[in-house]
Design a protein around this motif. Structure first.
Motif, mmCIF file in Angstrom:
data_model
loop_
_atom_site.group_PDB
_atom_site.id
_atom_site.type_symbol
_atom_site.label_atom_id
_atom_site.label_comp_id
_atom_site.label_asym_id
_atom_site.label_seq_id
_atom_site.Cartn_x
_atom_site.Cartn_y
_atom_site.Cartn_z
ATOM 1 N N PHE A 189 0.846 -1.194 0.000
ATOM 2 C CA PHE A 189 0.000 0.000 0.000
ATOM 3 C C PHE A 189 0.883 1.247 0.000
ATOM 4 N N ASN A 190 0.768 2.060 -1.047
ATOM 5 C CA ASN A 190 1.321 3.415 -1.077
ATOM 6 C C ASN A 190 2.814 3.492 -0.764
ATOM 7 N N SER A 191 3.561 2.498 -1.175
ATOM 8 C CA SER A 191 5.017 2.499 -0.980
ATOM 9 C C SER A 191 5.418 2.642 0.482
ATOM 10 N N ARG A 192 4.496 2.242 1.402
ATOM 11 C CA ARG A 192 4.781 2.360 2.828
ATOM 12 C C ARG A 192 4.516 1.056 3.596
ATOM 13 N N HIS A 193 3.408 0.413 3.303
ATOM 14 C CA HIS A 193 2.989 -0.775 4.051
ATOM 15 C C HIS A 193 3.105 -2.005 3.151
ATOM 16 N N PHE A 194 3.766 -3.044 3.663
ATOM 17 C CA PHE A 194 4.032 -4.230 2.863
ATOM 18 C C PHE A 194 3.746 -5.485 3.698
ATOM 19 N N PHE A 195 3.093 -6.458 3.066
ATOM 20 C CA PHE A 195 2.724 -7.714 3.726
ATOM 21 C C PHE A 195 3.195 -8.880 2.871
ATOM 22 N N TYR A 215 6.486 -1.753 7.927
ATOM 23 C CA TYR A 215 6.246 -0.337 7.651
ATOM 24 C C TYR A 215 7.576 0.232 7.192
ATOM 25 N N SER A 216 7.670 0.508 5.895
ATOM 26 C CA SER A 216 8.948 0.893 5.310
ATOM 27 C C SER A 216 8.721 1.926 4.222
ATOM 28 N N PRO A 217 8.504 3.200 4.587
ATOM 29 C CA PRO A 217 8.409 4.243 3.556
ATOM 30 C C PRO A 217 9.683 4.249 2.720
ATOM 31 N N LEU A 218 9.554 4.030 1.426
ATOM 32 C CA LEU A 218 10.742 3.865 0.599
ATOM 33 C C LEU A 218 11.523 5.161 0.428
ATOM 34 N N SER A 219 10.931 6.289 0.858
ATOM 35 C CA SER A 219 11.642 7.562 0.823
ATOM 36 C C SER A 219 12.319 7.868 2.150
ATOM 37 N N SER A 220 12.163 6.992 3.140
ATOM 38 C CA SER A 220 12.662 7.242 4.487
ATOM 39 C C SER A 220 13.819 6.313 4.819
ATOM 40 N N ALA A 221 14.696 6.794 5.700
ATOM 41 C CA ALA A 221 15.796 5.958 6.166
ATOM 42 C C ALA A 221 15.355 4.999 7.262
ATOM 43 N N PHE A 222 14.190 5.252 7.848
ATOM 44 C CA PHE A 222 13.709 4.454 8.975
ATOM 45 C C PHE A 222 12.668 3.446 8.508
ATOM 46 N N SER A 223 12.711 2.234 9.066
ATOM 47 C CA SER A 223 11.676 1.242 8.814
ATOM 48 C C SER A 223 11.553 0.341 10.029
ATOM 49 N N ASP A 358 12.487 -7.452 4.677
ATOM 50 C CA ASP A 358 13.510 -6.442 4.945
ATOM 51 C C ASP A 358 14.613 -6.482 3.898
ATOM 52 N N ASN A 359 14.977 -7.684 3.430
ATOM 53 C CA ASN A 359 16.002 -7.791 2.398
ATOM 54 C C ASN A 359 15.505 -7.308 1.037
ATOM 55 N N VAL A 360 14.219 -7.516 0.751
ATOM 56 C CA VAL A 360 13.647 -7.032 -0.507
ATOM 57 C C VAL A 360 13.552 -5.511 -0.503
ATOM 58 N N LEU A 361 12.947 -4.948 0.527
ATOM 59 C CA LEU A 361 12.657 -3.514 0.548
ATOM 60 C C LEU A 361 13.916 -2.675 0.673
ATOM 61 N N ARG A 362 14.957 -3.239 1.267
ATOM 62 C CA ARG A 362 16.227 -2.509 1.338
ATOM 63 C C ARG A 362 16.707 -2.121 -0.051
ATOM 64 N N GLN A 363 16.442 -2.963 -1.044
ATOM 65 C CA GLN A 363 16.884 -2.683 -2.405
ATOM 66 C C GLN A 363 16.122 -1.513 -3.030
ATOM 67 N N TYR A 364 14.883 -1.289 -2.584
ATOM 68 C CA TYR A 364 14.040 -0.252 -3.190
ATOM 69 C C TYR A 364 14.132 1.088 -2.467
ATOM 70 N N ARG A 365 14.747 1.137 -1.309
ATOM 71 C CA ARG A 365 14.833 2.392 -0.566
ATOM 72 C C ARG A 365 15.599 3.441 -1.357
ATOM 73 N N SER A 366 15.021 4.621 -1.470
ATOM 74 C CA SER A 366 15.664 5.689 -2.267
ATOM 75 C C SER A 366 17.013 6.070 -1.668
ATOM 76 N N ALA A 367 17.173 5.978 -0.342
ATOM 77 C CA ALA A 367 18.453 6.325 0.273
ATOM 78 C C ALA A 367 19.562 5.412 -0.226
ATOM 79 N N PHE A 368 19.256 4.117 -0.371
ATOM 80 C CA PHE A 368 20.262 3.188 -0.861
ATOM 81 C C PHE A 368 20.529 3.396 -2.336
ATOM 82 N N ILE A 369 19.447 3.587 -3.103
ATOM 83 C CA ILE A 369 19.610 3.752 -4.546
ATOM 84 C C ILE A 369 20.458 4.978 -4.861
ATOM 85 N N GLN A 370 20.212 6.095 -4.157
ATOM 86 C CA GLN A 370 21.002 7.301 -4.394
ATOM 87 C C GLN A 370 22.422 7.138 -3.853
ATOM 88 N N GLY A 371 22.560 6.375 -2.768
ATOM 89 C CA GLY A 371 23.862 6.222 -2.156
ATOM 90 C C GLY A 371 24.827 5.369 -2.954
#
Length: 373
Positions: A189-195, A215-223, A358-371
């Motif tokens: 849901f909305n790039s924030r909630h994943f099941f 709960y992992s907002p892909l634009s946020s460093a926190f999850s 957690d291993n999947v969503l880490r790849q999509y986080r914008s912080a990692f992609i930009q980093g």
């Protein structure tokens, strides 16, 4: 006469757009992209896709950019797909992130995307123990040939065959048999909630059910995330199946913080592990493009220990590809070593065959992609 001329120009314009979209779609599909959907506007192209040879979507988006630039110079907005669900919007040279919304999902679900191929994956399964006097390194190595069959949006059947190669660890049957087989259902849901809900047989000789929420907002460093499972022991061989009763449930809560410019993820997890021990685990995970390398420390009611893990795609990825079938090496081979002086089973988990959220969503986080770009 003028109306007819305008109508012909309009028809020609739309025909050229459709031809351009079809050419881009065919070019991406020929290079292994699936669920490709191209939607073109005046100066903008929306590109939905999934590419199962890549762990990191940044790598697949960079690859897609090179292919598309041979056909157009319009501004590109990439929307990578996972398990037939859009994850987020990425644009610009740095793949800047924007959350998915309802209109984006409708655009994908109502469009006509290219289908999934019948995808056969080769994956090694290695279990090793160190320290035996007569056999300092005891190993059990299998080759798994598996596939994922998509049954509905987000719903898939994961199954295959296990081919034993080497076994100096125990007395298990060395003939081929059914590999871990389970149903998985992914919801976002909305790039924030994943099941992620899975039921069937898993690695570590476990069967049962596993539930994960993050709960992992892909634009946020926190999850943060929670997970629980209820499993029992089973042993599969060529002509026999032994099933044990359901054991203690596992439950975990974790928080994670990403330092994108360093490609570093710090994760703290507490809960009850596979053999009933309670405690915590601290992970430091460094991401290098498609490769993750991590160190961890754990302390539970059974024992404490340290260890390391690594996850990477097996080269060369694609081995054979046609329009409807692909044979490839796994996009993620994960190996973990733990040293525990007293009780090797402390702080243990099991693998399901699908990477954990957690291993999947880490790849999509914008912080990692930009980093890492």
């Amino acid at each position: 006469m003028r109306k007819s001329y305008s109508f012909l120009l309009l028809t020609l314009f739309f025909s050229m757009n459709l031809l351009a979209q079809s050419a881009i779609q065919n070019a991406l599909s020929s290079h292994g992209f699936e669920k490709v959907l191209i939607e073109e506007e005046a100066e903008l192209i929306w590109v939905f896709f999934e590419h199962r040879n890549f762990r990191n979507p940044a790598e697949s988006m960079a690859f897609a950019s090179k292919i598309i630039r041979a056909h157009t110079d319009k501004f590109l907005v990439f929307i990578p797909v996972f398990h037939n669900r859009p994850m987020g919007k990425y644009f610009g040279k740095e793949f800047l992130f924007k959350e998915i919304d309802k209109s984006d999902r409708q655009l994908f679900f109502q469009g006509t995307a290219t289908p999934y191929r019948f995808n056969l994956r080769l994956m090694p399964d290695i279990t090793a123990q160190f320290g035996f006097l007569e056999n300092p390194l005891a190993t059990r190595t299998n080759l798994i040939v598996d596939t994922r069959i998509y049954l509905a949006r987000g719903l898939a059947l994961h199954t295959g065959m296990t081919v034993p190669l080497v076994n100096s660890l125990d007395k298990r049957d060395v003939r081929p048999h059914l590999s871990p087989t389970h149903f998985s259902y992914f919801l976002s849901f909305n790039s924030r909630h994943f099941f992620l809900l899975q039921a069937g047989t898993f690695f570590s000789d476990r069967y049962g059910g596993d539930f994960q929420y993050r709960y992992s907002p892909l634009s946020s460093a926190f999850s943060m995330g929670v997970s629980t499972s209820l499993t029992g022991y089973y042993l599969q061989s060529w002509n026999a199946l032994r099933i044990g009763g359901i054991k203690l449930p596992t439950w975990n809560f974790d928080i994670s913080y990403a330092i994108g410019r360093l490609g570093l993820d710090i994760q703290l997890r507490v809960g009850q592990f596979l053999y009933g021990d309670k405690g915590g685990r601290l992970d430091l995970i460094r991401q290098y493009g498609n490769v993750d390398f991590g160190l961890h420390y754990s302390y539970t009611t059974l024992d404490q220990g340290i260890g390391a893990q690594v996850a990477f795609p097996l080269f060369p990825g694609k081995l054979f590809r046609s329009k409807h079938v692909e044979l490839r090496a796994t996009e993620e081979f994960r190996w973990e070593y733990q040293y525990r002086p007293n009780y090797p089973k402390a702080a243990k988990d099991f693998r399901t065959g699908t990477p954990r959220l957690d291993n999947v969503l880490r790849q999509y986080r914008s912080a990692f992609i930009q980093g890492i770009r």
